[in-house]
Enzyme design. Structure first.
Site, PDB file in Angstrom:
ATOM      1  N   ARG A  85       0.900  -1.248   0.038  1.00 16.79           N
ATOM      2  CA  ARG A  85      -0.102  -0.229  -0.022  1.00 16.79           C
ATOM      3  C   ARG A  85       0.884   1.298  -0.139  1.00 16.79           C
ATOM      4  O   ARG A  85       1.869   1.359   0.857  1.00 16.79           O
ATOM      5  CB  ARG A  85      -0.873   0.117   1.430  1.00 16.79           C
ATOM      6  CG  ARG A  85      -1.781   1.225   1.574  1.00 16.79           C
ATOM      7  CD  ARG A  85      -2.904   1.121   2.473  1.00 16.79           C
ATOM      8  NE  ARG A  85      -3.641   2.475   2.395  1.00 16.79           N
ATOM      9  CZ  ARG A  85      -4.493   2.649   3.267  1.00 16.79           C
ATOM     10  NH1 ARG A  85      -4.836   1.528   4.299  1.00 16.79           N
ATOM     11  NH2 ARG A  85      -5.110   3.823   3.354  1.00 16.79           N
ATOM     12  N   ARG A  95      -6.680   0.361  -2.120  1.00 15.56           N
ATOM     13  CA  ARG A  95      -5.746  -0.245  -1.390  1.00 15.56           C
ATOM     14  C   ARG A  95      -5.536  -1.580  -1.296  1.00 15.56           C
ATOM     15  O   ARG A  95      -6.669  -2.237  -1.124  1.00 15.56           O
ATOM     16  CB  ARG A  95      -5.665   0.537  -0.027  1.00 15.56           C
ATOM     17  CG  ARG A  95      -6.843   0.774   0.675  1.00 15.56           C
ATOM     18  CD  ARG A  95      -7.005   1.807   1.591  1.00 15.56           C
ATOM     19  NE  ARG A  95      -8.153   2.157   2.143  1.00 15.56           N
ATOM     20  CZ  ARG A  95      -9.380   2.708   1.649  1.00 15.56           C
ATOM     21  NH1 ARG A  95      -9.454   3.432   0.633  1.00 15.56           N
ATOM     22  NH2 ARG A  95     -10.472   3.029   2.285  1.00 15.56           N
ATOM     23  N   ASP A  98      -6.104  -2.375   4.489  1.00 16.44           N
ATOM     24  CA  ASP A  98      -6.397  -1.345   5.487  1.00 16.44           C
ATOM     25  C   ASP A  98      -6.570  -2.085   6.620  1.00 16.44           C
ATOM     26  O   ASP A  98      -7.342  -2.877   6.773  1.00 16.44           O
ATOM     27  CB  ASP A  98      -7.864  -1.037   4.937  1.00 16.44           C
ATOM     28  CG  ASP A  98      -8.002   0.704   5.167  1.00 16.44           C
ATOM     29  OD1 ASP A  98      -6.999   1.225   5.790  1.00 16.44           O
ATOM     30  OD2 ASP A  98      -9.051   1.022   4.912  1.00 16.44           O
ATOM     31  N   ASP A 100      -7.256  -0.643  10.476  1.00 14.73           N
ATOM     32  CA  ASP A 100      -7.596   0.473  11.195  1.00 14.73           C
ATOM     33  C   ASP A 100      -7.900  -0.070  12.841  1.00 14.73           C
ATOM     34  O   ASP A 100      -8.504  -0.924  13.109  1.00 14.73           O
ATOM     35  CB  ASP A 100      -9.027   1.199  11.077  1.00 14.73           C
ATOM     36  CG  ASP A 100      -9.037   1.863   9.514  1.00 14.73           C
ATOM     37  OD1 ASP A 100      -7.728   2.369   9.148  1.00 14.73           O
ATOM     38  OD2 ASP A 100      -9.965   1.911   9.124  1.00 14.73           O
ATOM     39  N   GLY A 293     -13.383  37.001   8.360  1.00 19.11           N
ATOM     40  CA  GLY A 293     -13.551  37.151   7.200  1.00 19.11           C
ATOM     41  C   GLY A 293     -13.412  38.651   6.783  1.00 19.11           C
ATOM     42  O   GLY A 293     -13.471  39.557   7.633  1.00 19.11           O
ATOM     43  N   SER A 331     -24.765  38.297   5.902  1.00 22.93           N
ATOM     44  CA  SER A 331     -24.344  38.885   7.247  1.00 22.93           C
ATOM     45  C   SER A 331     -25.589  38.392   8.374  1.00 22.93           C
ATOM     46  O   SER A 331     -26.709  38.151   7.686  1.00 22.93           O
ATOM     47  CB  SER A 331     -24.484  40.446   7.320  1.00 22.93           C
ATOM     48  OG  SER A 331     -24.715  40.968   8.557  1.00 22.93           O
TER      49      SER A 331
HETATM   50  P1  AMP Z   1     -19.814  37.274  13.132  1.00 20.49           P
HETATM   51  O1  AMP Z   1     -20.532  36.002  13.435  1.00 20.49           O
HETATM   52  O2  AMP Z   1     -20.465  38.119  12.391  1.00 20.49           O
HETATM   53  O3  AMP Z   1     -18.979  37.813  14.192  1.00 20.49           O
HETATM   54  O4  AMP Z   1     -18.652  36.679  12.118  1.00 20.49           O
HETATM   55  C1  AMP Z   1     -18.023  35.537  12.345  1.00 20.49           C
HETATM   56  C2  AMP Z   1     -16.818  35.504  11.037  1.00 20.49           C
HETATM   57  O5  AMP Z   1     -17.329  35.263  10.005  1.00 20.49           O
HETATM   58  C3  AMP Z   1     -16.143  37.029  11.131  1.00 20.49           C
HETATM   59  O6  AMP Z   1     -14.630  36.696  10.925  1.00 20.49           O
HETATM   60  C4  AMP Z   1     -16.699  37.334   9.772  1.00 20.49           C
HETATM   61  O7  AMP Z   1     -15.850  38.414   9.274  1.00 20.49           O
HETATM   62  C5  AMP Z   1     -17.077  36.184   8.790  1.00 20.49           C
HETATM   63  N1  AMP Z   1     -18.180  36.423   8.109  1.00 20.49           N
HETATM   64  C6  AMP Z   1     -19.078  37.192   8.441  1.00 20.49           C
HETATM   65  N2  AMP Z   1     -19.886  37.503   7.213  1.00 20.49           N
HETATM   66  C7  AMP Z   1     -19.293  36.728   6.200  1.00 20.49           C
HETATM   67  C8  AMP Z   1     -19.262  36.934   4.670  1.00 20.49           C
HETATM   68  N3  AMP Z   1     -20.347  37.311   4.270  1.00 20.49           N
HETATM   69  N4  AMP Z   1     -18.234  36.155   4.070  1.00 20.49           N
HETATM   70  C9  AMP Z   1     -17.299  35.916   4.783  1.00 20.49           C
HETATM   71  N5  AMP Z   1     -17.096  35.882   6.011  1.00 20.49           N
HETATM   72  C10 AMP Z   1     -18.029  36.321   7.069  1.00 20.49           C
END
Ligand code: AMP
Length: 431
Positions: A85, A95, A98, A100, A293, A331
């Site tokens: 393997r 494989r 295996d 496990d 984000g 959001s």
């Molecule tokens: P929050 O729950 O709003 O505090 O967000 C938690 C994390 O998710 C933070 O780092 C935010 O920036 C990220 N986040 C919120 N909205 C978005 C979005 N639309 N795209 C990517 N990341 C996001």
């Protein structure tokens, strides 16, 4: 060491499958400190995942051993390698052998490539049936549920210590819950880069000002757990406010001038609350990588500064903003929008995008770029603008004088019941 009863999963789907399994068991039985007590029947099983491949022969064996679990694992790996393997082949590839370790007495192990009881045991009939045949009461096996839901700081710290001492690369995704696709994208990136992923869910009172939406912020842990489960997250730390800030709590981090602009100006004290809670989460989790984000671009800038200033030994990973099909940044606060406000809220992204288009068409004047966005945002009567600023990308300092080559345009506005923020880079491709 006293003998321990362990159960091994057996599998092969290349070459003389039964021979690979039987030879390995014979060799295993010759290792000092290991005896093979019983072997289940071997059964044909369709492969799960991976490229198209032949059926498996699967079964289980009961062994008695005086070796430690890690030594038994090393022997299994050696036998797999001896059977031809390729131990570096991707997961779920065909494989020859295996082996496990499914169970090792009643021991629980959570190291990088070694988890006992095997985490996917209960999902696999081709493992459960042979175990039952060997007399194992599978219903009585205590497999920790995933994600593990952790309420106490001590327990969260202990789990992370276990992961770190097992050699894991760990990822932390702090959130306030009400998880949506944007959060899921962070979790997915973390899952792809880390051995263990922890999310946190905590609506942090310290980062909300008086009159803000702390009380009505959406909370739905059951729904959040579904998202975390489907993104294969290992653990979630969801403390109560009193566990995060017990009586007598009085030590907070402060932030510099840069964090008193933009969001910091609109929401005095906001970033003090953010850095304080994130520092506490870092202290407990000690992640290799922390995921945030770009939607909250200033938050990322402030946290990068904190990590550098306070020597947190971790990497901050900034992840792209996820948007609804009409451009609105996802959001948790979008849930506050009534139907007409929801439509009006698209003006924010449309405005930012218009400025980007103008920049792409050769406009280098900062005021003209700002006006391009303003025209669209101010044309929407339901949108009450708080700020719209063009800043240097990254640390969000002031733009250098002269024609604008690069920059990030940031906006905050009230739309109906919601306060929304968004931002784009002038250089990001239009999506
Ligand atoms: P929050 O729950 O709003 O505090 O967000 C938690 C994390 O998710 C933070 O780092 C935010 O920036 C990220 N986040 C919120 N909205 C978005 C979005 N639309 N795209 C990517 N990341 C996001």
């Amino acid at each position: 060491m006293r003998a321990v009863t362990a159960y091994l999963g057996l599998g092969s789907n290349v070459g003389d499958r039964e021979r690979h399994i039987r030879d390995a068991l014979t060799q295993l039985g010759q290792v000092p400190g290991v005896s093979v007590v019983a072997v289940s029947t071997l059964r044909e099983t369709e492969p799960v995942g991976g490229p198209p491949q032949g059926a498996f022969l699967n079964g289980a064996a009961e062994v008695s051993t005086t070796l430690p679990a890690a030594a038994l694992l090393a022997i299994c790996k050696q036998l797999e390698s001896d059977a031809g393997r390729d131990l570096n082949a991707p997961r779920n590839h065909p494989r020859t052998l295996d082996l496990d370790i499914l169970l090792f007495g009643d021991m629980r192990i959570d190291a990088r490539d070694f988890r006992v009881p095997h985490p996917r045991l209960m999902e696999r009939p081709f493992v459960l049936e042979p175990l039952a045949e060997l007399g194992v009461d599978c219903d009585a096996i205590d497999i920790p549920s995933r994600p593990a839901v952790i309420r106490s700081a001590e327990e969260f710290a202990a789990l992370n210590t276990e992961w770190l001492s097992g050699g894991c690369v760990t990822g932390l995704v702090p959130t306030m819950g009400a998880l949506h696709e944007g959060h899921a994208s962070l979790l997915r990136i973390a899952r792809g880069e880390c051995d263990r992923v922890a999310a946190t869910i905590f609506v942090n009172p310290l980062q909300f000002g008086p009159g803000e939406d702390l009380e009505r912020y959406p909370r739905d842990l059951d729904k959040d757990l579904e998202v975390l489960r489907s993104e294969d997250v290992d653990a979630v730390y969801a403390p109560a406010a009193a566990a995060m800030y017990p009586d007598g709590f009085c030590s907070e981090l402060d932030v510099g001038e840069e964090a008193r602009e933009l969001e910091g100006a609109s929401r005095p004290g906001h970033f003090r609350g953010v850095v304080t809670v994130v520092a506490k989460l870092f202290a407990l989790a000690r992640p290799t990588i922390a995921y945030f984000g770009r939607k909250d671009a200033q938050q990322v800038a402030v946290l990068r500064r904190m990590v550098a200033d306070l020597d947190f030994p971790l990497r901050v990973r900034e992840c792209p903003t996820l948007r609804e099909p009409d451009g609105l940044a996802m959001s948790s606060r979008n849930a506050y929008l009534e139907a007409e406000d929801r439509l009006a809220a698209t003006a924010l992204y449309r405005g930012l995008d218009a400025a980007r288009q103008r920049h792409r068409a050769g406009e280098g004047d900062a005021d003209a770029l700002r006006r391009a966005a303003l025209e669209i945002i101010e044309a929407e009567p339901r949108v009450e603008l708080e700020y719209l600023e063009l800043r240097r990308d990254g640390d969000l300092g002031p733009l250098p004088p002269g024609p604008v080559a690069d920059g990030r345009l940031l906006v905050a506005a009230r739309v109906g019941n919601a306060r929304l923020i968004d931002n784009i880079s002038l250089l990001e491709p239009a999506d």
